[in-house]
Motif scaffolding. Structure first.
Motif, PDB file in Angstrom:
ATOM      1  N   SER A   1       0.825  -1.208   0.000  1.00  0.00           N
ATOM      2  CA  SER A   1       0.000   0.000   0.000  1.00  0.00           C
ATOM      3  C   SER A   1       0.864   1.265   0.000  1.00  0.00           C
TER       4      SER A   1
ATOM      5  N   MET B   1       1.144   3.990  -3.109  1.00  0.00           N
ATOM      6  CA  MET B   1       0.764   5.382  -2.851  1.00  0.00           C
ATOM      7  C   MET B   1       1.946   6.329  -3.048  1.00  0.00           C
TER       8      MET B   1
ATOM      9  N   TRP C   1      -7.548  -0.056  -5.691  1.00  0.00           N
ATOM     10  CA  TRP C   1      -7.297   1.242  -5.063  1.00  0.00           C
ATOM     11  C   TRP C   1      -5.990   1.134  -4.292  1.00  0.00           C
TER      12      TRP C   1
ATOM     13  N   TRP D   1      -4.567   2.715  -1.898  1.00  0.00           N
ATOM     14  CA  TRP D   1      -4.630   2.866  -0.448  1.00  0.00           C
ATOM     15  C   TRP D   1      -5.342   1.702   0.235  1.00  0.00           C
ATOM     16  N   ASN D   2      -5.993   0.837  -0.570  1.00  0.00           N
ATOM     17  CA  ASN D   2      -6.639  -0.350   0.001  1.00  0.00           C
ATOM     18  C   ASN D   2      -5.799  -1.608  -0.148  1.00  0.00           C
TER      19      ASN D   2
ATOM     20  N   ALA E   1      -4.730  -2.323   5.184  1.00  0.00           N
ATOM     21  CA  ALA E   1      -4.600  -1.195   4.269  1.00  0.00           C
ATOM     22  C   ALA E   1      -4.247   0.077   5.033  1.00  0.00           C
ATOM     23  N   MET E   2      -3.423   0.932   4.437  1.00  0.00           N
ATOM     24  CA  MET E   2      -3.011   2.171   5.078  1.00  0.00           C
ATOM     25  C   MET E   2      -4.122   3.214   5.058  1.00  0.00           C
ATOM     26  N   GLY E   3      -4.977   3.167   4.034  1.00  0.00           N
ATOM     27  CA  GLY E   3      -6.046   4.155   3.929  1.00  0.00           C
ATOM     28  C   GLY E   3      -5.542   5.466   3.350  1.00  0.00           C
ATOM     29  N   LEU E   4      -6.481   6.267   2.890  1.00  0.00           N
ATOM     30  CA  LEU E   4      -6.150   7.560   2.292  1.00  0.00           C
ATOM     31  C   LEU E   4      -6.507   8.667   3.267  1.00  0.00           C
TER      32      LEU E   4
ATOM     33  N   THR F   1      -1.200   9.682   6.387  1.00  0.00           N
ATOM     34  CA  THR F   1      -0.498   8.757   5.497  1.00  0.00           C
ATOM     35  C   THR F   1       0.291   9.511   4.436  1.00  0.00           C
TER      36      THR F   1
END
Length: 627
Positions: free
Chosen positions: A110, A114, A277, A279-280, A288-291, A295
């Protein structure tokens, strides 16, 4: 039309002409069916050569091999379609291994995807802001230090698979990694070593002396070495595995597995890259790190290193392509295309990409002359995934490590490195070694940051040395007439900026006490900044206090606009601006008899301190006269 043929590089290209600049230029010139066939042939051969390289580079980063193939497909096609170079081939490169491998270990897939996305956005911004030419200001010692350091790290990373070492954990940093490999020396696999040496021997065939190379069959000489070495290594490993007891080597199929529709697939999945995605994607802990802003803030330093390294590598590759094809790439269009490619690629699971010098040179050698060839290379890799994925799983990891070892040697530039150390000034050698050891011992994030700062400081230091000021001789032949008593000419040359202002104006302190007029010759001052303006204001303020008059001659261009915006203009009895020395002599002779000097001694001033503006000083003088 974009600059894809030799023309005036100062010609402004509008933003709307940047996307697909090279492709549009090719089509405008006329694209023949014969060239189309050549481009398809070159693209096919480059795709076959790039196939194992893309997998090997992805594996060196730490991700499954298909991630490198997806990068070559998506980024390679988009960059060729939108780029400003006719023969540039983009994809995963060895230069990125040093920055992406620690990034993957720290943040997982992830964070890797990103970072590529953020780097792509930075590259788009650099292209839109026309920063392509700024890359040319990065000195040779900086780029050589980067590439040599990257090559050293890549070579060390291959030792594990070359020798078949069994490591419980591969440390993140260079020194610790060497120690771990040293402790695992007893786990060397003779079979892995045999496969790697055999692969390396075939890869080195093109480097044989010409007298021996000509003895080989013509077909053997024309086949690219990787296209011959890797299939033979896979075939040898398969035969030995069936007929020799105890033979075992790691292959792509044995080391990598992917879940597809609920089934575990060995090696590369025989499917098209799917949309995800970034970020997923799974992080280092599987989550997942997420958006979110946190981050992005955490990944920005790594993304900056990826963007700068990608820009440098891609534009250097484009310059090499220009030399081969006698064309001129558009650096802004290339940065824009590279940025778009790196923004889209993570959504298909691809890692960051940039221009690849080796694949670009191969493309040109096989007849590729337009972006169609690079696009065909991407489509060739896509077809290889769909048709050859089961066979690719038999490739030994040791043979891919041998291929990367040769790549590392090719990019190490050992001769250039040693030559620079021998003949370059000490400051350049210090920059070279600093960038090299930072890249090897620490990481590329630190190395890129320090390298850019060193490049800037080195540039400012050189410019400050160029800038100088000195008093001209009274009998100088360029003068339109004899210099009157009490008049001196002060010649300024070079940019008048913050690194050079004090050096350029320092000789003013030696002006004698009987001087009534100073003529500043500014024809050789191409530019100035606010620090140069402040320095000149300090000089004029002290000259005004001592009733010394100033005449500026030949002030032009950007320096003139800076002085005008700063409020320095013709002022009766104090400051005059003239275009030529003839005009300056007329002004001086007409008013010299009115100039009276206070005998206050040599000029003393502080060039980097701006106490008051000229307007404030003028107002204060008016108030003093009124009282």
């Amino acid at each position: 039309m974009a600059r894809t043929r030799f023309q005036d590089p100062s010609t402004a290209v509008p933003l709307r002409a940047l996307p697909a600049a090279a492709l549009r230029a090719v089509l405008a010139e006329g694209y023949s069916g014969r060239q189309f066939k050549r481009d398809l042939t070159a693209g096919f051969l480059v795709g076959i050569v790039a196939l194992p390289l893309a997998m090997a580079l992805a594996i060196a980063v730490g991700v499954p091999p298909q991630q490198g193939l997806y990068t070559a497909i998506v980024a390679g096609f988009i960059t060729a379609l939108l780029g400003g170079s006719r023969v540039q081939v983009a994809g995963p490169t060895a230069a990125f291994i040093v920055v992406l491998a620690p990034l993957y270990i720290k943040f997982g897939l992830s964070g890797l995807l990103m970072s590529g996305l953020l780097a792509g956005l930075m590259l788009i911004g650099m292209g839109l802001l026309r920063m392509g030419k700024l890359i040319e200001f990065i000195p040779f010692p900086v780029t050589t230090g980067f590439t040599s350091g990257i090559a050293t790290v890549i070579a060390v990373l291959q030792i594990k698979d070359l020798l078949g070492l069994k490591l419980d954990h591969v440390p993140d940093h260079f020194i610790e990694r060497l120690g771990a490999m040293g402790r695992a020396w007893h786990t060397i696999s003779p079979w892995e070593l045999l496969i790697s040496l055999g692969t390396l021997a075939i890869l080195l065939i093109p480097r044989l002396p010409k007298r021996r190379l000509v003895r080989l069959p013509k077909l053997l000489r024309k086949i690219p070495a990787p296209l011959m070495a890797l299939p033979l290594a896979a075939l040898a490993a398969w035969i030995l595995g069936r007929w020799v007891p105890g033979f075992a080597v790691d292959t792509i199929g044995s080391r990598f597995h992917t879940m597809v529709d609920g089934h575990l697939v060995a090696g590369i999945p025989q499917v098209l890259p799917s949309l995800i995605w970034p970020w997923n994607a799974p992080g280092v802990d599987g989550q997942a790190m997420g958006l979110n802003l946190g981050t992005i803030r955490m990944l920005l330093p790594s993304a900056f290193a990826v963007a700068m390294l990608g820009a440098i590598e891609s534009l250097l590759s484009a310059v090499v392509a220009d030399g081969m094809g006698r064309t001129r790439h558009d650096p802004d269009a290339e940065l824009l295309a590279l940025g778009v490619g790196n923004v889209i690629t993570p959504f298909f699971g691809g890692i960051p990409a940039t221009g690849a010098i080796a694949r670009t040179a191969t493309n040109f050698r096989f007849g590729g002359r337009t972006p169609i060839a690079a696009m065909a290379h991407a489509l060739t890799i896509l077809l290889a995934i769909l048709l050859l994925a089961p066979l690719i799983s038999y490739l030994p990891m040791a043979s891919l490590a041998a291929l990367l070892l040769l790549v590392a040697w090719n990019m190490s530039e050992v001769e250039h490195f040693l030559h620079t150390v021998r003949v370059a000034p000490k400051s350049d050698v210090a920059v070279l070694l600093t960038c090299y050891f930072l890249t090897v011992i620490f990481d590329m994030v630190i190395a890129v940051t320090v390298g850019i700062v060193l490049a800037s400081l080195l540039f400012m230091r050189r410019m400050a040395i160029v800038a100088e000021g000195h008093l001209s001789r009274p009998d100088h032949r360029s003068l339109p007439g004899p210099l009157p008593e009490g008049v001196v000419i002060y010649d300024l040359s070079g940019p008048l900026f913050f690194g050079a202002a004090e050096r350029a104006l320092n000789a003013m302190r030696a002006i004698a006490a009987d001087v009534r007029v100073i003529i500043f010759r500014m024809e050789q001052v191409p530019s100035a900044d606010v620090s140069g303006l402040v320095a000149m204001e300090g000089v004029l303020r002290e000259m005004e206090r001592q009733h010394i008059k100033a005449i500026f001659v030949g002030l032009h261009g950007q320096a003139l606009s800076v002085f005008e915006r700063g409020g320095l203009k013709d002022k009766a009895g104090e400051v005059a601006f003239c275009a030529t020395m003839v005009e300056a002599f007329k002004v001086m002779n007409a008013k010299l008899h009115t100039y009276k000097r206070r005998n206050l001694g040599p000029i003393s001033f502080q060039v980097l301190h701006r106490e008051k503006t000229r307007k404030a000083i003028s107002d204060q003088n008016s108030r003093n006269n009124a009282t």
